[in-house]
Design a protein around this motif. Sequence first.
Motif, PDB file in Angstrom:
ATOM      1  N   MET A 156     120.766  88.263 -42.474  1.00 58.12           N
ATOM      2  CA  MET A 156     120.670  86.822 -42.313  1.00 58.12           C
ATOM      3  C   MET A 156     121.575  86.422 -41.152  1.00 58.12           C
ATOM      4  SD  MET A 156     121.519  83.619 -44.815  1.00 58.12           S
ATOM      5  CE  MET A 156     120.168  83.981 -45.872  1.00 58.12           C
ATOM      6  N   PHE A 157     121.120  85.471 -40.405  1.00 54.80           N
ATOM      7  CA  PHE A 157     121.871  84.909 -39.298  1.00 54.80           C
ATOM      8  C   PHE A 157     122.169  83.454 -39.618  1.00 54.80           C
ATOM      9  CE2 PHE A 157     119.298  88.323 -37.738  1.00 54.80           C
ATOM     10  CZ  PHE A 157     120.170  89.026 -36.941  1.00 54.80           C
ATOM     11  N   VAL A 158     123.286  82.952 -39.113  1.00 55.56           N
ATOM     12  CA  VAL A 158     123.660  81.564 -39.362  1.00 55.56           C
ATOM     13  C   VAL A 158     123.956  80.888 -38.040  1.00 55.56           C
ATOM     14  CG1 VAL A 158     125.309  80.021 -40.483  1.00 55.56           C
ATOM     15  CG2 VAL A 158     124.615  82.132 -41.621  1.00 55.56           C
ATOM     16  N   LEU A 159     123.335  79.747 -37.841  1.00 53.36           N
ATOM     17  CA  LEU A 159     123.593  78.908 -36.676  1.00 53.36           C
ATOM     18  C   LEU A 159     124.457  77.749 -37.151  1.00 53.36           C
ATOM     19  CD1 LEU A 159     122.914  78.044 -33.733  1.00 53.36           C
ATOM     20  CD2 LEU A 159     120.966  76.832 -34.691  1.00 53.36           C
ATOM     21  N   ARG A 160     125.602  77.550 -36.514  1.00 51.36           N
ATOM     22  CA  ARG A 160     126.479  76.434 -36.874  1.00 51.36           C
ATOM     23  C   ARG A 160     126.668  75.554 -35.643  1.00 51.36           C
ATOM     24  NH1 ARG A 160     131.683  78.651 -39.857  1.00 51.36           N
ATOM     25  NH2 ARG A 160     132.233  78.735 -37.684  1.00 51.36           N
ATOM     26  N   LEU A 161     126.454  74.272 -35.829  1.00 48.80           N
ATOM     27  CA  LEU A 161     126.585  73.306 -34.739  1.00 48.80           C
ATOM     28  C   LEU A 161     127.648  72.288 -35.110  1.00 48.80           C
ATOM     29  CD1 LEU A 161     122.769  72.754 -34.358  1.00 48.80           C
ATOM     30  CD2 LEU A 161     124.197  73.974 -32.734  1.00 48.80           C
ATOM     31  N   ASP A 162     128.668  72.180 -34.291  1.00 41.08           N
ATOM     32  CA  ASP A 162     129.696  71.169 -34.507  1.00 41.08           C
ATOM     33  C   ASP A 162     129.206  69.848 -33.934  1.00 41.08           C
ATOM     34  OD1 ASP A 162     131.509  72.858 -35.762  1.00 41.08           O
ATOM     35  OD2 ASP A 162     132.402  73.498 -33.876  1.00 41.08           O
ATOM     36  N   LEU A 163     128.949  68.911 -34.808  1.00 37.38           N
ATOM     37  CA  LEU A 163     128.468  67.588 -34.401  1.00 37.38           C
ATOM     38  C   LEU A 163     129.292  66.504 -35.106  1.00 37.38           C
ATOM     39  CD1 LEU A 163     124.631  68.307 -34.568  1.00 37.38           C
ATOM     40  CD2 LEU A 163     126.061  68.215 -32.528  1.00 37.38           C
ATOM     41  N   PRO A 164     130.612  66.474 -34.865  1.00 36.83           N
ATOM     42  CA  PRO A 164     131.434  65.472 -35.547  1.00 36.83           C
ATOM     43  C   PRO A 164     131.121  64.067 -35.051  1.00 36.83           C
ATOM     44  CG  PRO A 164     132.730  66.602 -33.896  1.00 36.83           C
ATOM     45  CD  PRO A 164     131.406  67.302 -33.957  1.00 36.83           C
ATOM     46  N   GLY A 165     131.178  63.134 -35.963  1.00 39.80           N
ATOM     47  CA  GLY A 165     130.950  61.739 -35.601  1.00 39.80           C
ATOM     48  C   GLY A 165     129.498  61.360 -35.403  1.00 39.80           C
ATOM     49  N   ILE A 166     128.597  62.252 -35.713  1.00 38.60           N
ATOM     50  CA  ILE A 166     127.166  61.956 -35.569  1.00 38.60           C
ATOM     51  C   ILE A 166     126.579  61.735 -36.959  1.00 38.60           C
ATOM     52  CG2 ILE A 166     124.931  62.864 -34.858  1.00 38.60           C
ATOM     53  CD1 ILE A 166     126.300  64.298 -32.616  1.00 38.60           C
ATOM     54  N   ASP A 167     125.855  60.644 -37.090  1.00 38.91           N
ATOM     55  CA  ASP A 167     125.193  60.331 -38.349  1.00 38.91           C
ATOM     56  C   ASP A 167     124.159  61.425 -38.648  1.00 38.91           C
ATOM     57  OD1 ASP A 167     124.097  59.118 -40.586  1.00 38.91           O
ATOM     58  OD2 ASP A 167     122.907  57.692 -39.423  1.00 38.91           O
ATOM     59  N   PRO A 168     124.221  62.053 -39.823  1.00 33.90           N
ATOM     60  CA  PRO A 168     123.250  63.102 -40.149  1.00 33.90           C
ATOM     61  C   PRO A 168     121.799  62.637 -40.063  1.00 33.90           C
ATOM     62  CG  PRO A 168     125.007  63.079 -41.775  1.00 33.90           C
ATOM     63  CD  PRO A 168     125.205  61.886 -40.881  1.00 33.90           C
ATOM     64  N   GLN A 169     121.564  61.341 -40.271  1.00 31.02           N
ATOM     65  CA  GLN A 169     120.197  60.823 -40.181  1.00 31.02           C
ATOM     66  C   GLN A 169     119.673  60.824 -38.751  1.00 31.02           C
ATOM     67  OE1 GLN A 169     118.486  60.294 -42.935  1.00 31.02           O
ATOM     68  NE2 GLN A 169     120.313  60.835 -44.086  1.00 31.02           N
ATOM     69  N   SER A 170     120.565  60.892 -37.762  1.00 24.71           N
ATOM     70  CA  SER A 170     120.114  60.881 -36.363  1.00 24.71           C
ATOM     71  C   SER A 170     119.927  62.291 -35.809  1.00 24.71           C
ATOM     72  CB  SER A 170     121.114  60.119 -35.486  1.00 24.71           C
ATOM     73  OG  SER A 170     122.304  60.875 -35.327  1.00 24.71           O
ATOM     74  N   ILE A 171     120.171  63.308 -36.622  1.00 24.42           N
ATOM     75  CA  ILE A 171     119.987  64.698 -36.178  1.00 24.42           C
ATOM     76  C   ILE A 171     118.558  65.119 -36.481  1.00 24.42           C
ATOM     77  CG2 ILE A 171     120.748  67.074 -36.456  1.00 24.42           C
ATOM     78  CD1 ILE A 171     123.453  65.939 -37.412  1.00 24.42           C
TER      79      ILE A 171
END
Length: 128
Positions: free
Chosen positions: A1-16
């Motif tokens: 299994m591979f994991v992609l992690r994206l640091d997106l602090p301060g971004i509303d999860p609904q806008s991703i």
Amino acid sequence: MFVLRLDLPGIDPQSIDLAVGRNVLTVRAERASGLPQGAEVLVDERVLGRIPRQVFLGDARDADRIEADHGQGVVRVPISEKARPRKIAITVGRTRGHLRLTPAARLGRSFPVPAAPTGRRPLPGVAR
């Protein structure tokens, strides 16, 4: 299994926005300023506006079963591998009248001799 992690602090999860097409995972997000109108900024370490990312998954990744979760400003996307073609060896023996299939990787290259059932003598001519 591979994991992609994206640091997106301060971004509303609904806008991703995450989308998969042709073995490419596309991530789009937008970070708004959040400052009052007319505020003077001395230092701002966060990028504002649209944040696009594309990750090529390749043919070995299972793009049909991708899920994502968001927590503490990090989007985590676990990506599993597709089932690889492999050889299945047949173990000679009976399990309730049926053949028992065992992955060849566990067997090595030889076929193991089944153990005699508990309380019975071994089959004649079968070495242990």
